[in-house]
Motif scaffolding. Sequence first.
Motif, short mmCIF file in Angstrom:
data_model
loop_
_atom_site.label_atom_id
_atom_site.label_comp_id
_atom_site.label_asym_id
_atom_site.label_seq_id
_atom_site.Cartn_x
_atom_site.Cartn_y
_atom_site.Cartn_z
N ARG A 1 -22.79 -35.48 -78.05
CA ARG A 1 -22.60 -34.57 -79.18
C ARG A 1 -21.75 -33.37 -78.77
O ARG A 1 -20.92 -32.89 -79.54
N GLY A 2 -21.95 -32.86 -77.55
CA GLY A 2 -21.16 -31.73 -77.09
C GLY A 2 -19.69 -32.05 -77.00
O GLY A 2 -18.84 -31.25 -77.40
N ALA A 3 -19.37 -33.24 -76.48
CA ALA A 3 -17.97 -33.65 -76.37
C ALA A 3 -17.35 -33.83 -77.75
O ALA A 3 -16.20 -33.44 -77.99
N GLU A 4 -18.12 -34.40 -78.67
CA GLU A 4 -17.62 -34.59 -80.04
C GLU A 4 -17.34 -33.25 -80.71
O GLU A 4 -16.30 -33.07 -81.37
N PHE A 5 -18.26 -32.30 -80.53
CA PHE A 5 -18.08 -30.96 -81.09
C PHE A 5 -16.81 -30.31 -80.54
O PHE A 5 -15.99 -29.76 -81.28
N LEU A 6 -16.63 -30.36 -79.22
CA LEU A 6 -15.47 -29.70 -78.60
C LEU A 6 -14.16 -30.37 -79.01
O LEU A 6 -13.15 -29.69 -79.20
N ALA A 7 -14.17 -31.69 -79.16
CA ALA A 7 -12.96 -32.37 -79.61
C ALA A 7 -12.56 -31.92 -81.01
O ALA A 7 -11.38 -31.64 -81.28
N GLU A 8 -13.56 -31.80 -81.88
CA GLU A 8 -13.28 -31.35 -83.25
C GLU A 8 -12.82 -29.89 -83.26
O GLU A 8 -11.89 -29.52 -83.99
N LEU A 9 -13.47 -29.08 -82.43
CA LEU A 9 -13.11 -27.66 -82.38
C LEU A 9 -11.70 -27.46 -81.83
O LEU A 9 -10.93 -26.65 -82.37
N VAL A 10 -11.35 -28.17 -80.77
CA VAL A 10 -10.02 -28.02 -80.17
C VAL A 10 -8.94 -28.29 -81.21
O VAL A 10 -7.95 -27.54 -81.31
N TRP A 11 -9.12 -29.34 -82.00
CA TRP A 11 -8.11 -29.65 -83.00
C TRP A 11 -8.09 -28.62 -84.13
O TRP A 11 -7.03 -28.28 -84.66
#
Length: 332
Positions: free
Chosen positions: A125-135
């Motif tokens: 979930r943390g990786a998914e959140f950061l991927a969405e945030l980066v974009w």
Amino acid sequence: ELSDSRRARLHRRIALALEATSSKPDEHASELATQYYLSRSLPGAEHGIPHAFAAAEQAGAAYGSRQRVEFLRIARALAVPGDRSLQCEILQRLALAEADALLVDDAVSSAREALELGAGDDPARGAEFLAELVWGLKDAGSRQEILDPLVHAGRELAGERRDLIWARLELGDYPVEIIARDPVPVGRWCGYRPEAVRLARETGSELDYARTLEVMEWTPLEESEALLGRVRGWSEPWARIHGLGVLARILLLQHGLLAAATEAARELLAVSSEAGSLPGRAYAEYVLAHEPLVRGDFTTAGATLDRLLAVVERLGPGHRLRFSARVVQALL
């Protein structure tokens, strides 16, 4: 005049009365969230958080990202300090909403706070959140030096996985090798990792596919035209915005096809205006400014530049369009 404590109790009674008399509390979500916020000094204020979540979604759909941010900040204020899991959820939602609202610094601050509270305890979930945030931050115009630590943190959480979340993180990177910094920065585009591009295109959404397109990547004309046809057939507005924005610039800057680029930019402006995308509108105006410049119609070009500058000023300080707008301005 009411004291602070009596005023707080009055607001709480209003909240409880609304909940008791309404068969559909979501219809009064914004009012309930506000009443709980105004009585947050009393025990039980956290009961207003679901109302704040509902109000945030409603406000975002009806009025835009800034209103969604305000209700998520209310949710943050209502959270019980010891509930780390709920605080992380609120902060993650808030960071994404702030990025969408072009509040770059606030989004980064909220994300860092979420990570400190344990947003990375669940690596997937943390990786998914950061991927969405980066974009979200990338679209808002965040500087790459701000994005790099977030991409790195996402890669750490992703570990050895090679799936769509990993691909999104890789595509959120900006692989440029710096060759010189003075008198002006000069870099060489290294290209996205092919496996990330493949995964995004084969297993992701239309938006994932769109994010594999990059104006720095040389794209032959035949491929550019095929990609433009694909993008025009997409149903997801944000994917079309991203795809048209990249391809309009590829047609203009790589192939010098002013008429085709202008046509794509007009399409981009229409879908961006309908969806409320400031970056999309800015990219459209940037491309559209070139056609009157070539014709020598400096009045029309100047008006287009004014619209471009007005939108660019609302984007983040690191947005590449800030430099592009200055180039157009220098040509007038």
